[in-house]
Motif scaffolding. Structure first.
Motif, PDB file in Angstrom:
ATOM      1  N   ASP A   1       0.847  -1.199   0.000  1.00  0.00           N
ATOM      2  CA  ASP A   1       0.000   0.000   0.000  1.00  0.00           C
ATOM      3  C   ASP A   1       0.884   1.251   0.000  1.00  0.00           C
ATOM      4  O   ASP A   1       1.534   1.556   0.993  1.00  0.00           O
ATOM      5  CB  ASP A   1      -0.911  -0.012   1.228  1.00  0.00           C
ATOM      6  CG  ASP A   1      -1.874   1.162   1.268  1.00  0.00           C
ATOM      7  OD1 ASP A   1      -1.864   1.980   0.322  1.00  0.00           O
ATOM      8  OD2 ASP A   1      -2.634   1.269   2.242  1.00  0.00           O
TER       9      ASP A   1
ATOM     10  N   THR B   1      -0.216   4.294  -0.256  1.00  0.00           N
ATOM     11  CA  THR B   1      -0.986   5.450   0.208  1.00  0.00           C
ATOM     12  C   THR B   1      -0.290   6.142   1.374  1.00  0.00           C
ATOM     13  O   THR B   1       0.139   5.493   2.330  1.00  0.00           O
ATOM     14  CB  THR B   1      -2.384   5.008   0.671  1.00  0.00           C
ATOM     15  OG1 THR B   1      -3.014   4.261  -0.363  1.00  0.00           O
ATOM     16  CG2 THR B   1      -3.243   6.214   1.018  1.00  0.00           C
ATOM     17  N   ASN B   2      -0.179   7.452   1.300  1.00  0.00           N
ATOM     18  CA  ASN B   2       0.282   8.245   2.444  1.00  0.00           C
ATOM     19  C   ASN B   2      -0.948   8.545   3.300  1.00  0.00           C
ATOM     20  O   ASN B   2      -1.681   9.495   3.050  1.00  0.00           O
ATOM     21  CB  ASN B   2       0.940   9.537   1.961  1.00  0.00           C
ATOM     22  CG  ASN B   2       1.560  10.325   3.099  1.00  0.00           C
ATOM     23  OD1 ASN B   2       1.120  10.240   4.242  1.00  0.00           O
ATOM     24  ND2 ASN B   2       2.579  11.100   2.787  1.00  0.00           N
ATOM     25  N   HIS B   3      -1.180   7.729   4.301  1.00  0.00           N
ATOM     26  CA  HIS B   3      -2.422   7.817   5.061  1.00  0.00           C
ATOM     27  C   HIS B   3      -2.509   9.099   5.886  1.00  0.00           C
ATOM     28  O   HIS B   3      -3.591   9.669   6.041  1.00  0.00           O
ATOM     29  CB  HIS B   3      -2.575   6.578   5.953  1.00  0.00           C
ATOM     30  CG  HIS B   3      -2.841   5.330   5.172  1.00  0.00           C
ATOM     31  ND1 HIS B   3      -4.097   4.990   4.722  1.00  0.00           N
ATOM     32  CD2 HIS B   3      -1.993   4.343   4.729  1.00  0.00           C
ATOM     33  CE1 HIS B   3      -4.029   3.847   4.061  1.00  0.00           C
ATOM     34  NE2 HIS B   3      -2.766   3.434   4.049  1.00  0.00           N
ATOM     35  N   LYS B   4      -1.378   9.585   6.407  1.00  0.00           N
ATOM     36  CA  LYS B   4      -1.396  10.850   7.135  1.00  0.00           C
ATOM     37  C   LYS B   4      -1.776  11.995   6.197  1.00  0.00           C
ATOM     38  O   LYS B   4      -2.576  12.865   6.541  1.00  0.00           O
ATOM     39  CB  LYS B   4      -0.044  11.107   7.786  1.00  0.00           C
ATOM     40  CG  LYS B   4       0.274  10.172   8.943  1.00  0.00           C
ATOM     41  CD  LYS B   4       1.591  10.553   9.589  1.00  0.00           C
ATOM     42  CE  LYS B   4       1.906   9.633  10.764  1.00  0.00           C
ATOM     43  NZ  LYS B   4       3.205   9.981  11.399  1.00  0.00           N
TER      44      LYS B   4
ATOM     45  N   LEU C   1      -3.452  11.733   3.470  1.00  0.00           N
ATOM     46  CA  LEU C   1      -4.837  11.541   3.050  1.00  0.00           C
ATOM     47  C   LEU C   1      -5.795  12.246   4.003  1.00  0.00           C
ATOM     48  O   LEU C   1      -6.747  12.918   3.571  1.00  0.00           O
ATOM     49  CB  LEU C   1      -5.149  10.045   2.980  1.00  0.00           C
ATOM     50  CG  LEU C   1      -6.576   9.653   2.604  1.00  0.00           C
ATOM     51  CD1 LEU C   1      -6.937  10.166   1.224  1.00  0.00           C
ATOM     52  CD2 LEU C   1      -6.737   8.132   2.674  1.00  0.00           C
ATOM     53  N   GLU C   2      -5.559  12.123   5.294  1.00  0.00           N
ATOM     54  CA  GLU C   2      -6.431  12.779   6.274  1.00  0.00           C
ATOM     55  C   GLU C   2      -6.314  14.300   6.196  1.00  0.00           C
ATOM     56  O   GLU C   2      -7.299  15.025   6.301  1.00  0.00           O
ATOM     57  CB  GLU C   2      -6.097  12.285   7.682  1.00  0.00           C
ATOM     58  CG  GLU C   2      -6.407  10.820   7.911  1.00  0.00           C
ATOM     59  CD  GLU C   2      -7.839  10.475   7.559  1.00  0.00           C
ATOM     60  OE1 GLU C   2      -8.751  11.227   7.983  1.00  0.00           O
ATOM     61  OE2 GLU C   2      -8.055   9.476   6.852  1.00  0.00           O
TER      62      GLU C   2
ATOM     63  N   ARG D   1      -8.098  15.465   3.018  1.00  0.00           N
ATOM     64  CA  ARG D   1      -9.550  15.378   3.187  1.00  0.00           C
ATOM     65  C   ARG D   1     -10.088  16.572   3.988  1.00  0.00           C
ATOM     66  O   ARG D   1     -11.183  17.063   3.723  1.00  0.00           O
ATOM     67  CB  ARG D   1      -9.922  14.074   3.892  1.00  0.00           C
ATOM     68  CG  ARG D   1      -9.957  12.868   2.976  1.00  0.00           C
ATOM     69  CD  ARG D   1     -10.196  11.595   3.767  1.00  0.00           C
ATOM     70  NE  ARG D   1     -10.435  10.456   2.891  1.00  0.00           N
ATOM     71  CZ  ARG D   1     -10.399   9.189   3.290  1.00  0.00           C
ATOM     72  NH1 ARG D   1     -10.125   8.912   4.563  1.00  0.00           N
ATOM     73  NH2 ARG D   1     -10.638   8.208   2.432  1.00  0.00           N
TER      74      ARG D   1
END
Length: 250
Positions: free
Chosen positions: A232, A234-237, A239-240, A243
């Motif tokens: 994965d 995705t840079n999840h931090k 992404l938030e 958003r």
């Protein structure tokens, strides 16, 4: 007996591949499926514009005129009688640290195995010729045994870099994060006999970004670096954050 698929990006006749296969044969049934020639920096490319040919070199040794990822794909899908219990890619003569993993055929073969749901390791020697392949092969055998016993998290492979030293000079093993680096002077300008300008990518001076607990730091300290890499991207931090801060107009 566990089935181990071994591949690399340096070709079927590479000394690191041969010693890795010999060493891992003590803990499982080894099948070697590797490119028929050097595919360094092939990254995760698949061959889709021409057919691929499999050549049987020995009872459990096969070469393919394609990339490391091709070898894993065709090996799992067509050559092996069932999905292997482990994929090991290497031993690469040279490091795969930091940003270089994005270009590495060695690491990409392990990524391909992970995409099939197979625990996978990429093993590289961090240093220059002469190479202590025996050291890296011993590390690979240890980690392969640990992987059989404990497993790996889902969608995760291990990128292993081993200092190019005798075994008794290794200062332990560390779990690390991926470092960062760029190259200074990596693009060379040259001319052909007719005076036309050409460019050659390669070499250059690596400039490392300082940081703690990185693969680079471990190698500098003479320790084996074991970095878990995830499918994965995705840079999840981020992404938030995006958003919260961005607004898309419908």
């Amino acid at each position: 007996m566990s089935l181990i698929l071994i591949t690399n990006d340096d070709g079927i006749d590479a000394p690191g591949l041969i010693l890795l296969a010999e060493t891992l044969s003590a803990i499982g049934r080894v099948v070697v499926i590797a490119p028929d020639r050097d595919n360094s920096a092939a990254s995760h490319s698949l061959t889709m514009r021409r057919p691929l040919r499999v050549m049987k070199r020995a009872e459990t040794w096969f070469s393919i005129n394609g990339t490391p990822a091709d070898c894993v794909t065709i090996g799992v899908g067509k050559i092996l009688e069932h999905k292997p219990d482990l994929v090991v890619s290497g031993i690469n003569p040279g490091p795969n640290l930091g940003d270089d993993i994005r270009y590495s055929g060695t690491v990409s073969a392990a990524f391909e195995g992970t995409m099939f749901g197979i625990p996978s390791l990429a093993v590289s020697l961090a240093g220059n010729d002469p190479f202590f392949y025996e050291t890296a092969a011993g590390v690979a055998a240890t980690l392969a045994g640990d992987t059989f016993e404990k497993g790996l998290p889902a969608d995760t492979l291990l990128n292993v870099n081993v200092p190019n030293k005798p075994q008794d000079e290794i200062s332990g093993m560390r779990f690390t994060r991926q470092g960062r680096r760029r190259y200074d002077g990596a693009i060379k300008e040259t001319a052909d006999p007719w005076g036309k300008k050409h460019y050659w990518i390669g070499g250059g001076v690596p400039i490392w970004q300082e940081g703690s607990n990185t693969d680079v730091e471990a190698i500098r300290d003479g320790a084996v670096s074991v970095t878990p890499l995830h499918l994965d991207l995705t840079n999840h931090k981020a992404l938030e954050v995006i958003r919260r801060q961005w607004e898309f107009k419908n």
